[in-house]
Structure formats: structure tokens, C-alpha cells
Design a protein around this motif. Structure first.
Motif, PDB file in Angstrom:
ATOM      1  N   ASN A  22      -3.966  -4.304  -6.506  1.00  0.00           N
ATOM      2  CA  ASN A  22      -5.336  -3.462  -5.723  1.00  0.00           C
ATOM      3  C   ASN A  22      -4.795  -3.176  -4.581  1.00  0.00           C
ATOM      4  N   ASN A  23      -3.910  -3.995  -3.875  1.00  0.00           N
ATOM      5  CA  ASN A  23      -3.392  -3.535  -2.401  1.00  0.00           C
ATOM      6  C   ASN A  23      -2.271  -2.371  -2.628  1.00  0.00           C
ATOM      7  N   CYS A  24      -1.479  -2.520  -3.584  1.00  0.00           N
ATOM      8  CA  CYS A  24      -0.628  -1.629  -3.860  1.00  0.00           C
ATOM      9  C   CYS A  24      -1.188  -0.129  -3.927  1.00  0.00           C
ATOM     10  N   LYS A  46      -2.937 -13.524  -8.222  1.00  0.00           N
ATOM     11  CA  LYS A  46      -1.944 -12.966  -7.378  1.00  0.00           C
ATOM     12  C   LYS A  46      -1.717 -11.476  -7.824  1.00  0.00           C
ATOM     13  N   CYS A  84       3.456   0.145  -8.856  1.00  0.00           N
ATOM     14  CA  CYS A  84       2.539  -1.149  -8.631  1.00  0.00           C
ATOM     15  C   CYS A  84       3.034  -2.223  -9.701  1.00  0.00           C
ATOM     16  N   LYS A 113      -4.524   5.323   0.894  1.00  0.00           N
ATOM     17  CA  LYS A 113      -4.756   5.685   2.129  1.00  0.00           C
ATOM     18  C   LYS A 113      -3.662   6.694   2.678  1.00  0.00           C
ATOM     19  N   ASP A 157      -4.490   0.719  -3.017  1.00  0.00           N
ATOM     20  CA  ASP A 157      -5.072   1.040  -1.846  1.00  0.00           C
ATOM     21  C   ASP A 157      -4.387   1.535  -0.898  1.00  0.00           C
ATOM     22  N   LYS A 158      -2.980   1.164  -0.689  1.00  0.00           N
ATOM     23  CA  LYS A 158      -1.912   1.728   0.250  1.00  0.00           C
ATOM     24  C   LYS A 158      -1.558   3.259   0.091  1.00  0.00           C
ATOM     25  N   GLU A 217      -3.438  -9.294  -9.565  1.00  0.00           N
ATOM     26  CA  GLU A 217      -4.244  -8.364  -9.619  1.00  0.00           C
ATOM     27  C   GLU A 217      -4.465  -7.899  -8.122  1.00  0.00           C
ATOM     28  N   SER A 218      -4.446  -8.935  -7.171  1.00  0.00           N
ATOM     29  CA  SER A 218      -4.663  -8.876  -5.775  1.00  0.00           C
ATOM     30  C   SER A 218      -3.441  -7.687  -5.417  1.00  0.00           C
ATOM     31  N   CYS A 219      -2.224  -7.977  -5.732  1.00  0.00           N
ATOM     32  CA  CYS A 219      -1.164  -7.293  -5.393  1.00  0.00           C
ATOM     33  C   CYS A 219      -1.423  -5.683  -5.808  1.00  0.00           C
ATOM     34  N   CYS A 237       4.402  -5.828  -8.655  1.00  0.00           N
ATOM     35  CA  CYS A 237       3.400  -6.977  -8.739  1.00  0.00           C
ATOM     36  C   CYS A 237       3.065  -7.825 -10.101  1.00  0.00           C
TER      37      CYS A 237
END
Length: 90
Positions: free
Chosen positions: A46-48, A40, A24, A54, A50-51, A42-44, A28
Motif C-alpha cells: 500500500n505504501n509503495c 507487513k 511493489c 504521489k 501510494d508513493k 500488505e502495508s508495504c 514487499c
């Protein structure tokens, strides 16, 4: 669980954690001119994460489903072979 198994489980967790953190971060964080993390980035990150979580949850769920289907299939084969009588396999 024995102490050695607990230690190995913890080592496996740390290895996986470090791999995800590195992946990540490398994906990111691109700007090193500032001491702060951009929105940007931080959002990346977090999404990384989260993926990854999941995906891990889904793989675990599918593995459990597969194990259940195998157990049911083996149980059905045992019943047919033994004329409906269930014998414990050791």
C-alpha cells in the motif's frame, strides 16, 4: 481521440500498471510459505503504491507548471517583438 489513440493510451496505462505492480511485489512480498499476505507485506505494498501515485501526481503538476511558464515566456517575447500586438503563431 481516435480509436488507435485510445488503444495506445490503454496499452501505456497497462504497461505502467504492470511495472508498478511488479516493483511493489518484488519490494514487499518476501515470504512464500503462506497462502495469505502478511500485514507487513500488505502495508508495504500500500505504501509503495501510494508513493508511486504521489510521485506521478507531483511530476504531472510540475510538468503543467513548466508548460505554463514556457507559454507565458513565449507570449511575453511575442508581445515585445511585435510592439505589444499579439499575433497567433501557427
Amino acid at each position: 481521440m481516435t480509436s488507435e489513440q485510445n488503444i495506445q493510451t490503454f496499452r501505456d496505462f497497462l504497461t505502467q500498471y504492470n511495472l508498478v505492480a511488479e516493483q511493489c511485489f518484488n519490494s514487499c512480498v518476501n515470504e512464500f510459505g503462506s497462502r495469505t499476505v502478511s500485514g507487513k507485506e500488505e502495508s508495504c505494498a500500500n505504501n509503495c503504491l501510494d508513493k508511486f501515485l504521489k510521485m506521478t501526481q507531483r511530476v504531472s503538476q510540475r510538468f503543467q507548471e513548466h508548460q505554463l511558464l514556457n507559454a507565458q515566456a513565449n507570449g511575453a517575447a511575442i508581445k515585445v517583438e511585435n510592439g505589444g500586438k499579439i499575433n497567433k503563431i501557427q
